[in-house]
Write a protein that holds these residues in place. Structure first.
Motif, PDB file in Angstrom:
ATOM      1  N   ALA A  29      39.633 -56.906-116.863  1.00 47.78           N
ATOM      2  CA  ALA A  29      39.566 -55.887-115.861  1.00 47.78           C
ATOM      3  C   ALA A  29      40.809 -55.057-116.059  1.00 47.78           C
ATOM      4  O   ALA A  29      40.658 -53.740-116.018  1.00 47.78           O
ATOM      5  N   LEU A  30      42.103 -55.714-116.035  1.00 47.64           N
ATOM      6  CA  LEU A  30      43.396 -55.049-115.980  1.00 47.64           C
ATOM      7  C   LEU A  30      43.466 -54.231-117.356  1.00 47.64           C
ATOM      8  O   LEU A  30      44.090 -53.009-117.469  1.00 47.64           O
ATOM      9  N   LYS A  67      46.642 -52.736-109.230  1.00 47.10           N
ATOM     10  CA  LYS A  67      46.561 -53.017-107.931  1.00 47.10           C
ATOM     11  C   LYS A  67      45.099 -52.552-107.211  1.00 47.10           C
ATOM     12  O   LYS A  67      44.683 -53.376-106.431  1.00 47.10           O
ATOM     13  N   GLY A  68      44.835 -51.411-107.345  1.00 43.40           N
ATOM     14  CA  GLY A  68      43.425 -51.102-106.794  1.00 43.40           C
ATOM     15  C   GLY A  68      42.322 -51.909-107.667  1.00 43.40           C
ATOM     16  O   GLY A  68      41.516 -52.361-106.896  1.00 43.40           O
ATOM     17  N   LYS A 102      38.175 -56.550-106.079  1.00 41.46           N
ATOM     18  CA  LYS A 102      37.515 -57.868-105.931  1.00 41.46           C
ATOM     19  C   LYS A 102      38.384 -58.798-105.981  1.00 41.46           C
ATOM     20  O   LYS A 102      38.696 -60.009-106.870  1.00 41.46           O
ATOM     21  N   ALA A 103      39.023 -58.748-104.806  1.00 37.76           N
ATOM     22  CA  ALA A 103      40.521 -59.850-104.430  1.00 37.76           C
ATOM     23  C   ALA A 103      39.843 -61.289-104.549  1.00 37.76           C
ATOM     24  O   ALA A 103      40.426 -61.938-104.866  1.00 37.76           O
ATOM     25  N   ASP A 141      46.827 -60.240-100.258  1.00 40.45           N
ATOM     26  CA  ASP A 141      47.065 -59.285 -99.293  1.00 40.45           C
ATOM     27  C   ASP A 141      48.513 -59.037 -99.537  1.00 40.45           C
ATOM     28  O   ASP A 141      49.009 -57.772 -99.435  1.00 40.45           O
ATOM     29  N   LEU A 142      49.220 -60.001 -99.393  1.00 41.73           N
ATOM     30  CA  LEU A 142      50.709 -59.782 -99.086  1.00 41.73           C
ATOM     31  C   LEU A 142      51.334 -59.117-100.327  1.00 41.73           C
ATOM     32  O   LEU A 142      52.138 -58.365-100.252  1.00 41.73           O
ATOM     33  N   SER A 143      50.730 -59.324-101.632  1.00 44.72           N
ATOM     34  CA  SER A 143      51.321 -59.048-102.790  1.00 44.72           C
ATOM     35  C   SER A 143      51.189 -57.612-102.956  1.00 44.72           C
ATOM     36  O   SER A 143      51.788 -56.722-103.434  1.00 44.72           O
ATOM     37  N   ASP A 144      49.699 -57.263-102.376  1.00 43.40           N
ATOM     38  CA  ASP A 144      49.386 -55.914-102.655  1.00 43.40           C
ATOM     39  C   ASP A 144      50.207 -55.006-101.707  1.00 43.40           C
ATOM     40  O   ASP A 144      50.691 -53.889-102.198  1.00 43.40           O
ATOM     41  N   LYS A 145      50.624 -55.466-100.288  1.00 42.02           N
ATOM     42  CA  LYS A 145      51.564 -54.553 -99.562  1.00 42.02           C
ATOM     43  C   LYS A 145      53.179 -54.513-100.134  1.00 42.02           C
ATOM     44  O   LYS A 145      53.665 -53.563-100.225  1.00 42.02           O
ATOM     45  N   LEU A 146      53.536 -55.693-100.860  1.00 43.86           N
ATOM     46  CA  LEU A 146      54.837 -55.698-101.324  1.00 43.86           C
ATOM     47  C   LEU A 146      55.052 -54.885-102.538  1.00 43.86           C
ATOM     48  O   LEU A 146      55.875 -53.939-102.930  1.00 43.86           O
ATOM     49  N   LEU A 147      53.711 -54.689-103.373  1.00 40.62           N
ATOM     50  CA  LEU A 147      53.942 -54.056-104.579  1.00 40.62           C
ATOM     51  C   LEU A 147      53.617 -52.439-104.133  1.00 40.62           C
ATOM     52  O   LEU A 147      54.439 -51.805-104.773  1.00 40.62           O
TER      53      LEU A 147
END
Length: 344
Positions: free
Chosen positions: A41-42, A98-99, A104-105, A126-132
């Motif tokens: 996917a990436l 990130k998106g 598909k978290a 979720d935490l990694s999403d906010k920090l990134l």
């Protein structure tokens, strides 16, 4: 004699070739990776951003080289502008990653953290999403300011005005932002938890925890957006953290069946002791609790072996059926309220 345009034409052509080669290479690599995997996917998600980055940076480099510093004076040369465009393209690629990860978290988190529970996996994602997101915004801002040659004194002045604005007119925003950070540090709930706010008469499943508000989805599937500051001043019940749910059943016998109370209680207790769906580390009991207006009142109490609400419903249904069978087995009955009307 060749003019500068003729000498510079190979640069954009080379950029087109490199962009096409990057697209084909990523396409081939992605197709070779397992279907549905995070790596595939990436890689496929990177095609558009990396290809456009190569095209734009090479074209900009070519145009700025043609114009020269006399026609378009810039604080930096064409090489630096090209490098900045490549930098922005890479940041864009990270945002696309990130998106894709968050889209598909649940699926990707199982691949990355197979030994963690779903609750812990989604929290980490979720935490990694906010920090990134914060990291990307800060890096882009600083890099663009450097590219524009913004003086340090201007940044300090802007920071002073920003602090004043926060102090005088954005207290609520600050409170919500700090509360959002607190939610990630203290973790009273995470995405996917079912919570209740008794003071606001609100309950729902947590969908998103953003910096300033939290989105819930109520039982009717309606979205509810709650300012994060509420969670610091109002009690929150996290239903998802219930370790075992209580099953409480009240039932009654006819007054004529008083002799059947003890054998019914004894048999129901035996069934509770042998039921594997019950948490035997907690008290399970059946008692005669009082004389009602039209019945002898009994109560059955036990706890489910898990906190799953569906398991609690299943156990309650099973016990209701068993109670009926045991009462019928002992030739007893359950009364219903009656009223006699005498006409004068």
């Amino acid at each position: 004699m060749l003019n500068p345009l003729q000498l510079s034409l190979p640069i954009p052509l080379l950029g087109i070739l490199l962009a096409a080669g990057a697209w084909l290479s990523l396409q081939l690599v992605g197709k070779r990776l397992p279907s549905g995997s995070l790596g595939r996917a990436l890689v496929l998600r990177s095609r558009l951003s990396l290809t456009l980055t190569i095209l734009v940076s090479s074209t900009a480099w070519w145009l700025l080289s043609l114009l020269g510093p006399e026609l378009l004076p810039l604080p930096m040369g064409s090489m630096d502008v090209r490098n900045e465009l490549i930098f922005i393209g890479l940041i864009w690629t990270l945002l696309r990653w990130k998106g894709e990860i968050w889209r598909k978290a649940d699926t990707y988190s199982q691949q990355v953290f197979p030994n963690l529970s779903q609750r812990e996996r989604l929290y980490l994602f979720d935490l990694s999403d906010k920090l990134l997101t914060v990291l990307v915004v800060v890096i882009i801002s600083l890099e663009l300011l450097r590219l524009l040659g913004t003086p340090t004194a201007l940044l300090a002045t802007a920071g002073g005005f920003g602090a004043a604005a926060l102090g005088f007119g954005a207290r609520t925003i600050v409170e919500n932002g700090l509360s959002g950070i607190s939610l990630y540090i203290n973790r009273p709930f995470v995405v996917g938890d079912l919570i209740r706010i008794p003071a606001e008469d609100v309950n729902g499943t947590v969908q998103t925890i953003s910096w300033f508000y939290t989105e819930l989805r109520d039982p009717e599937r309606q979205p509810i957006f709650i300012p994060n500051s509420i969670f610091t001043v109002k009690p929150i019940i996290n239903v998802a953290r219930i370790d075992s749910r209580r099953v409480w059943i009240d039932f009654g016998l006819r007054y004529d069946d008083r002799a059947a109370i003890e054998p019914i209680i004894s048999e129901l207790r035996e069934q509770l002791d042998s039921n594997t769906s019950i948490d035997h580390d907690k008290s399970a009991a059946v008692h005669f609790v009082g004389y009602g207006e039209s019945s002898l009142n009994l109560r059955l109490l036990c706890y489910v072996a898990s906190g799953d609400i569906q398991a609690a419903w299943d156990l309650q249904q099973e016990l209701l059926l068993r109670i009926g069978e045991v009462v019928e087995k002992h030739q007893a009955g359950m009364p219903f309220p009656t009223r006699s009307l005498i006409r004068g």
